[in-house]
Design a protein around this motif. Structure first.
Motif, mmCIF file in Angstrom:
data_model
loop_
_atom_site.group_PDB
_atom_site.id
_atom_site.type_symbol
_atom_site.label_atom_id
_atom_site.label_comp_id
_atom_site.label_asym_id
_atom_site.label_seq_id
_atom_site.Cartn_x
_atom_site.Cartn_y
_atom_site.Cartn_z
ATOM 1 N N PHE A 125 5.145 -53.848 24.093
ATOM 2 C CA PHE A 125 5.933 -53.151 25.106
ATOM 3 C C PHE A 125 5.921 -51.633 24.915
ATOM 4 C CE2 PHE A 125 8.632 -57.240 25.307
ATOM 5 C CZ PHE A 125 7.771 -57.779 26.248
ATOM 6 N N ALA A 126 5.030 -51.135 24.085
ATOM 7 C CA ALA A 126 4.938 -49.681 23.901
ATOM 8 C C ALA A 126 4.372 -49.037 25.179
ATOM 9 C CB ALA A 126 4.038 -49.356 22.726
ATOM 10 N N TYR A 127 4.811 -47.827 25.538
ATOM 11 C CA TYR A 127 5.937 -47.147 24.900
ATOM 12 C C TYR A 127 7.240 -47.614 25.541
ATOM 13 C CZ TYR A 127 2.631 -43.703 22.984
ATOM 14 O OH TYR A 127 1.620 -43.093 22.318
ATOM 15 N N TRP A 128 8.270 -47.790 24.725
ATOM 16 C CA TRP A 128 9.586 -48.069 25.292
ATOM 17 C C TRP A 128 10.252 -46.726 25.572
ATOM 18 C CZ3 TRP A 128 11.425 -53.168 25.890
ATOM 19 C CH2 TRP A 128 12.695 -53.251 26.473
ATOM 20 N N ARG A 129 10.717 -46.565 26.820
ATOM 21 C CA ARG A 129 11.281 -45.285 27.270
ATOM 22 C C ARG A 129 12.790 -45.279 27.027
ATOM 23 N NH1 ARG A 129 12.749 -44.904 32.612
ATOM 24 N NH2 ARG A 129 11.287 -46.597 33.031
ATOM 25 N N HIS A 130 13.231 -44.470 26.087
ATOM 26 C CA HIS A 130 14.646 -44.417 25.721
ATOM 27 C C HIS A 130 15.407 -43.283 26.400
ATOM 28 C CE1 HIS A 130 15.188 -47.485 22.551
ATOM 29 N NE2 HIS A 130 13.886 -47.343 22.403
ATOM 30 N N TRP A 131 14.705 -42.178 26.709
ATOM 31 C CA TRP A 131 15.432 -41.005 27.207
ATOM 32 C C TRP A 131 14.428 -40.038 27.818
ATOM 33 C CZ3 TRP A 131 18.318 -37.023 23.622
ATOM 34 C CH2 TRP A 131 19.426 -36.473 24.295
ATOM 35 N N VAL A 132 14.732 -39.533 29.012
ATOM 36 C CA VAL A 132 13.927 -38.480 29.629
ATOM 37 C C VAL A 132 14.887 -37.416 30.148
ATOM 38 C CG1 VAL A 132 12.187 -37.881 31.346
ATOM 39 C CG2 VAL A 132 12.157 -40.163 30.297
ATOM 40 N N LEU A 133 14.825 -36.260 29.528
ATOM 41 C CA LEU A 133 15.798 -35.199 29.780
ATOM 42 C C LEU A 133 15.053 -33.925 30.204
ATOM 43 C CD1 LEU A 133 18.871 -34.707 29.492
ATOM 44 C CD2 LEU A 133 18.435 -33.967 27.144
ATOM 45 N N PRO A 134 15.055 -33.596 31.505
ATOM 46 C CA PRO A 134 14.330 -32.426 31.989
ATOM 47 C C PRO A 134 15.223 -31.182 32.057
ATOM 48 C CG PRO A 134 15.116 -33.657 33.859
ATOM 49 C CD PRO A 134 15.643 -34.364 32.617
ATOM 50 N N GLY A 135 14.598 -30.060 32.408
ATOM 51 C CA GLY A 135 15.356 -28.843 32.705
ATOM 52 C C GLY A 135 16.094 -28.245 31.533
ATOM 53 N N LEU A 136 15.549 -28.374 30.334
ATOM 54 C CA LEU A 136 16.200 -27.782 29.161
ATOM 55 C C LEU A 136 15.760 -26.332 28.997
ATOM 56 C CD1 LEU A 136 15.779 -30.714 26.613
ATOM 57 C CD2 LEU A 136 17.719 -30.230 28.118
#
Length: 202
Positions: free
Chosen positions: A100-111
């Motif tokens: 199941f790679a990649y497992w997506r845990h967090w996507v945080l844009p606009g930093l």
């Protein structure tokens, strides 16, 4: 220690740790270009404890989203650059069977790093994938968790639908390399940790 010296030290330690974890730049699963050199130091902290190039965290220690900080890259005097953070797992559901790679845990844009506060980052865009705490099972070997920081192209505007659903099963088998290429993201820093169940024994 100067900022340049600190970044050089970070880069050297990062390179060694990635190689030891079979995540060396240029390897098939690493998602890290062969010529990659970090241009800023990515700091990740869970309840005040730093992620440091592969140190181990238990499930109970990562239930809440971590504190993210980094400084502006050299040459970004305008402060216009914007960044995206990905947290992905190449070892889902287990390192021995990472189907199941990649497992997506967090996507945080606009930093955006704030010029007025060293290392402090402002979030200027809505979260694309809400934080899902790593949760390896007690009978699994520790997983590797990659924190990847990318410079976004100017004007990038994505929705949650552009990344994928947030239901548990919708997060698996995320094609991170395709996503990065499609949206012209430029890798600028990496950090990583190992994660294990609360009951896992070495």
């Amino acid at each position: 220690m100067s900022t340049t010296a600190s970044l050089d030290s970070f880069a050297q330690t990062l390179a060694r740790s990635l190689a030891e974890a079979n995540l060396a730049p240029g390897s098939a699963e690493a998602l890290i270009p062969r010529e990659f050199t970090p241009t800023t130091r990515l700091r990740i902290q869970f309840d005040g404890r730093d992620v440091e190039h592969g140190n181990l965290f238990r499930v109970r220690e990562v239930k809440l989203a971590p504190f993210v900080s980094f400084e502006a890259e050299a040459g970004d005097s305008s402060g216009e650059a914007s960044y995206m953070l990905l947290l992905i797992d190449p070892d889902a559901p287990t390192p021995d069977d990472p189907k199941f790679a990649y497992w997506r845990h967090w996507v945080l844009p606009g930093l955006k790093p704030l010029a007025s506060a060293e290392g402090i980052v402002a979030q200027t865009k809505p979260v694309l994938t809400e934080y899902l705490a790593p949760g390896p099972k007690d009978d699994s070997k520790p997983h590797r968790y990659l924190f990847l920081l990318f410079r976004e192209p100017h004007g990038l505007a994505l929705t949650k639908e552009d990344v994928g659903g947030e239901e548990f099963v919708q997060r698996r088998s995320f094609d991170a390399a395709k996503f990065v290429e499609q949206h012209q993201l430029q890798l600028v820093s990496v950090n990583w940790m190992k994660g294990a169940g609360d009951g896992w024994k070495e």
